[in-house]
Scaffold this active site. Structure first.
Site: not given
Length: 268
Positions: A152, A163
């Site tokens: 990501s 995350y």
């Protein structure tokens, strides 16, 4: 589409019940792959049946050319069972696409509880780590294969520090494992998606924002994602699936250890 690009190849796609995973599974199946869809949601079996029908891939002597496998990839036991089932069903794995992961909570780091941090890491790092470990002995024995990890650009993003840490780990896995795997004819690559428009999730990832404060935190993520993109928009599922399929294919045979940002110019 590149018809026939994956003919004769077995492609395993994790997190395939919805979102980017499903879009990738649809894409490679339409391009000729025998596809194994892995997810912890039972929905994956329905998705596999739909993909086999829509892609027109039909059946082989081994059964439907798109099949579903349920497993919890947050544990090594789950990842190992998924890979073993794929090998039982297909006899080989040519491509593994690791797509499991996703933000559970969206808030400034000081508001995360320790157990929430652990759960974020468990969700977005360990499925990739475990499945890489589970498939590697098989790919080494066949002296070839491709692993495509989905990281990501949110490794540089607001309100998602755990995350970001997990997806930074996915990028590190890609770089380090590529060094070890190359002598065995195995490529390890990754994409780093930016914000992506998708239909509402049939299986929710985590609690939805509640109250004005939580909604404001989530909106900060949306605003930062768009502002960081040179194109000033979210991407589409097809815009994510295309680069993943390319990296998984023989067209990318001289690419390994690389992470391709697919985020409208945002490099993360």
């Amino acid at each position: 589409m590149s018809p026939g690009r994956f003919t004769g190849k077995v492609v395993v796609v994790t997190g395939a019940a919805q979102g980017i995973g499903r879009a990738v599974a649809e894409r490679v199946a339409a391009e000729g792959a025998d596809t194994v869809l892995v997810d912890r949601a039972e929905l994956v079996h329905e998705m596999a049946a739909d993909i086999a029908r829509i892609a027109g891939t039909g059946t082989t002597a081994e059964g439907p050319t798109a099949v579903g496998v349920t497993a919890d990839l947050e544990t090594y036991e789950g990842a190992g069972s998924a890979i073993e089932e794929a090998l039982k069903l297909r006899g080989r794995i040519d491509v593994l696409i690791n797509n499991v992961g996703g933000t559970i909570w969206t808030k400034p780091f000081e508001h995360y509880e320790p157990e929430e941090i652990s759960k974020e890491i468990q969700r977005s790092l360990f499925p990739t780590l475990w499945t890489c470990r589970a498939v590697l002995p098989h790919m080494i024995s066949q002296q070839g294969g491709v692993i495509v990890n989905v990281a990501s650009v949110a490794t540089r993003g607001v309100n998602r520090v755990p995350y970001a840490a997990a997806k930074g780990g996915v990028k590190a896995i890609t770089a380090a494992l590529a060094l070890e795997a190359a002598p065995h004819g195995i490529r390890v690559v990754a994409t780093a998606p930016g914000g992506t428009e998708a239909p509402p999730r049939q299986v929710v990832r985590g609690p939805q924002p509640e109250g004005d404060r939580e909604k404001a935190w989530y909106q900060q993520i949306v605003d930062q994602t768009i502002d960081s993109s040179l194109m000033k928009r979210y991407g589409t599922l097809d815009e994510q699936a295309g680069p993943i399929a390319f990296l998984a294919s023989d067209e990318a045979s001289y690419i390994t250890g690389s992470v391709l940002a697919v985020a409208g110019g945002d490099l993360g």
